[in-house]
Design a protein around this motif. Sequence first.
Motif, PDB file in Angstrom:
ATOM      1  N   TRP A 357       0.803  -1.226   0.000  1.00 27.29           N
ATOM      2  CA  TRP A 357       0.000   0.000   0.000  1.00 27.29           C
ATOM      3  C   TRP A 357       0.833   1.272   0.000  1.00 27.29           C
ATOM      4  N   GLU A 358       2.030   1.229   0.505  1.00 27.33           N
ATOM      5  CA  GLU A 358       2.881   2.434   0.527  1.00 27.33           C
ATOM      6  C   GLU A 358       3.155   2.955  -0.876  1.00 27.33           C
ATOM      7  N   HIS A 359       2.918   2.123  -1.896  1.00 28.27           N
ATOM      8  CA  HIS A 359       3.154   2.545  -3.277  1.00 28.27           C
ATOM      9  C   HIS A 359       1.865   2.974  -3.961  1.00 28.27           C
ATOM     10  N   HIS A 365      -8.178   3.190   0.438  1.00 28.79           N
ATOM     11  CA  HIS A 365      -7.729   2.062   1.246  1.00 28.79           C
ATOM     12  C   HIS A 365      -8.902   1.263   1.803  1.00 28.79           C
TER      13      HIS A 365
END
Length: 835
Positions: A357-359, A365
Motif C-alpha cells: 500500500w505504501e506505493h 484504502h
Amino acid sequence: MFVGREAELAALAELAGASLRAPAAVLVVGEAGIGKSSLVREFVSRTDALVAEGGADPGATAYAVFVPVLRRLVREYGARLVPGGGSRGLARLLPELGEVEESGDLGRARLFEEVLLLVEGAAGRRQVVLVLEDLHWADQASRDLLAFLLRNLMRPGVLVVLTSREPLRLPGVEVLRVPPLGRAEVARLLGRSDVDQILARSEGNPLFVEALADAGTATPASLRELLLAGAERLGEAGLGVLRVAAVAGRRIPHEVLLRASGLDELTFDEALRPVVKARLLLVDGDGYAFRHTLIREAVYDDLLPGERRRLHARCAALLSGTQPELAADHWYAAGERARAFQAAWEARRWDRVLELWEHSSGQDHAQVLELAARDALHAGEATRAEELAGAALAEVSDPLRAAHLLELRVAIRDLLGEEGLDDLREAVRLAPREARLIGSLANTLTWIGQYGEARELAEEALALGDTRSLTPLAALTALEGDLATAAELYARARAEAPDDDAVLVAYASEADVLEAAGEHARAEATARTGIAQARRVGLARSRGAHLAANLSEPLTSQGRWQEAREVIAAALTLDPPPIIRAWLLLVLGTVAVWQGALEEAGGVVRQARPLMRGRSRGYDSCLEPDLLECRLAEAAGDGERLAGLVGHVMSAHDLTLSCRYSWPLLALAARAGLVSAAPEGIPTIGRVQEAYRATFEAETGGSWAEAVAAWRVVGQPYALGQALVRHAEQEPARARELLREAAALAGQVGSEPLRAAVAGAAGATRTSLTGEPALSARELEVLSLVAEGLSNKQIAERLFISARTSGVHVSNILAKLGVSSRVEAAALARRTGLI
C-alpha cells in the motif's frame, strides 16, 4: 527414457477403465525425483482421454493448481457447460470469461459448483483425465476445491490423477506409491551394465541416477551440484535460456520463453536444443516444463541476486497487460514494488495490494479492504474476511458506505454462525431508506422471534421495492397460523425474486415453517422442489445443503430415519457453512437419540455446539441444541445432567421468544418432574406445538387421551408411541390395546428406547401384549436373559437364584406365551415389544 513401472502403469490403466463406470481418483506418492511426473506423463501419453493438467508451486495464489485445468476445459468445450457461462464463479479464475457477477456469501460456493459442472459436463462428451501435480505445495483454497470435487463427482468418465511427495488426507482416493528403480531398470535407463556404484549412491531414485551419470566419475558435493551437472555442459546461450525458464515459472509457453531470452528465433532454437536433449526441459504441448521441480529450484538458486532480479523484471514486462496476476509476482520478486502494486491492482489481488500500500497513489484504502474481505469470504476464509471488514469499517465516515460494510460483515458472520442483529440495526440507522438493509433486518428479527417489529420492517422494505422481504412476510404469516396466505406470499416471493439465491431462500423458509406447523408431507415436498431448483441453477451443493437440512427434519418427524440419515450424510460431505452444518448435525443427533444410539448422539452434540457462535440465528437455533442435550441426558438416565440443563434453559432463556422448541423442552422437563407450570406468554402455533403443549399438560396432571389424540393429528410415530405408553400407565384397563399400538410403532421406526418403554409399561401394568396371561416382573427379567441366549444355569447365576427356579420361570414363560421353544419366545417378545 522411460523404464520400468509396468505395475504402476497397469494400475493407472485399470483405474482409467473403472472411471468409465464411476469417477475415480488416485494419488501418486513418492519422494522428490522418484519419477512420479514421468509415470503420469507416460500414462497420459497412452490414453485417448482429454487430459487437463495443472500443478502447484511454492507461494502460488489461491486456486493456482486448477487454473490451467479449467482453462483447458473451457478452451475445449467453452463455458456453456455451466449456468451463466461461468460469470458467477469461473470468471474469478479465468478473466477471459468477463466480469464476475457478485454473489455475496455464495461466491466460493458458486465457484465450486461451476468447476464441478464444468468437469462433469466435459466428461459427458469424452473421458476426462485431470492431472494435478505437486500437491504438497498446493494452497489451502486449491485443496478445499479438490476435496469438494472428490466428494461430489458423480458422472462416470472422470479420472483424477494427483501427485505429492507425501500422503494427503483426501476423500475417496487410492494411493499408488512409486518405488525406487531396481538394478535392471537402472541399467536400462543408463544403457549400460556397470551401474552398481550409481545404484548404491542414488538408491534407485531416477533423478539422482541420471544426475550421477551426468557427473561422470566426479563426486558431487551436494545434490544441487548433481542436479546442475547436466546444465554445466551447456553453452552460454543454452544456460541463459535455462535460467530464464527457471525464473519464468513451472510451465513456460514457447512465445514467453523466446521473448524473455532476448534471442532471435533461430538462435533461440539452437540454444534450446541441447537443453531439451539433456532433458533439463521437456517439450510440453506448445511450451516447456522442467523434467523435475528440483532441477528448476537448483537452477534458480544458482542465480546471482542481481541476475535473478533482472530476469524477473524481464518476465514481468512481457506479462504485464496480458497476465497481470503473474506480472505482479515477477515485479515483486524483482524488487519493483511500485510496479508490483500496479499489476496486483490490475489483477485484483487485494491482499498483495494491501501489502504494497505504501506505493499507492490516491486509491481508496477502505475500498481495497472491503474488496479483500469479499475475496476472503468467497474463498471461505471467514475469520480473515471479518478482520478485513472490521478494518474497513474503522476507516469510513460516509454513512451509506458504513451501512454496506456492516451488511457485508453480517454475511461474513453468517458463515460463522451469528445472526448479525446489532450490525443490521446500525446499518439501517445509518441508511434508513436502503430497502435491502431494512429487509435483511426484518428477516433476522423474524428468525429471533421479534415478530411485531419484523412485520413492520418487512412491509416498509417491500414498499421501497425490496421483493426479498416477501419471504419474511410469508414466514410471519405462517407463524400466525394462516398457511394459505403464506403459501401465496411464498409463491410471489419466488416469482419476483431478484436472483436464484432469493428463490432458494424462499423455498427453505417455506419448508421450515411448514415443518414447524406439523405439515410434514408439505414440508418434504417443498424442500425437494427447492433442491431440484438448486440443481438446475448450479447451487445444489451450496444452498442445497440448507435445503437438505429442511428435508431431513420432516423425514425424521415421519419416522423415516434411514432416509433422513442418508440426506444428512450427503449434505455434510459438501462442507456447508458452520450454521448449516450445525442444523444438519442436530437433526442427526435427534435421530440417534430416538434410535438409542446414545454414544453417537453425544458425539454429534460435541461437534455441533462449537459451530453455533453467539445467538446463532435466534432463539429457535439457540434452544435446539439444548433440547437435544436434554433428550440425550434423559435417554442416558443422567438425572443430574438433565436437571442442570433444564435449570439453564429456564434461567438463561426467554421461552416466549421461541416459536418452536419451548413446548418440547417443557414437556420433557415436566416428565422428569423438574417443571410443574409453564411460563406465561409462550406461543402455541401449529399442530406440533399444540401436541407438545397437550403432552406438557398431561405430564402435569392432565389427560393423556388428549395428548394421544393431538399426536394422531400430527402424524409423528415416535411421539405418538411415547404418548401411548404414558396413556397406558394412566389407564391400565386399556394398557394392552395402547401398548400393542406403541410396540408396533417402535418396530416401524426402529426405536430401541420406545421398545424398552413399552416393555417397562407392560411389566408395570402386568399387561400381556400377546393376549395371554401377563408375565410378572421377574418373568420379564428372565425372558430378557433368554433372549440374550443364556442357559438356565447362566440365568440363575445372573439373578442369584437356583437353576431349578430359573427353569420353572422359563417353563412358565413358554406356557404363557404359547410357544414351544426359547427361540420362539425371544422372537415373539421382540416382535411384540415385551423386551
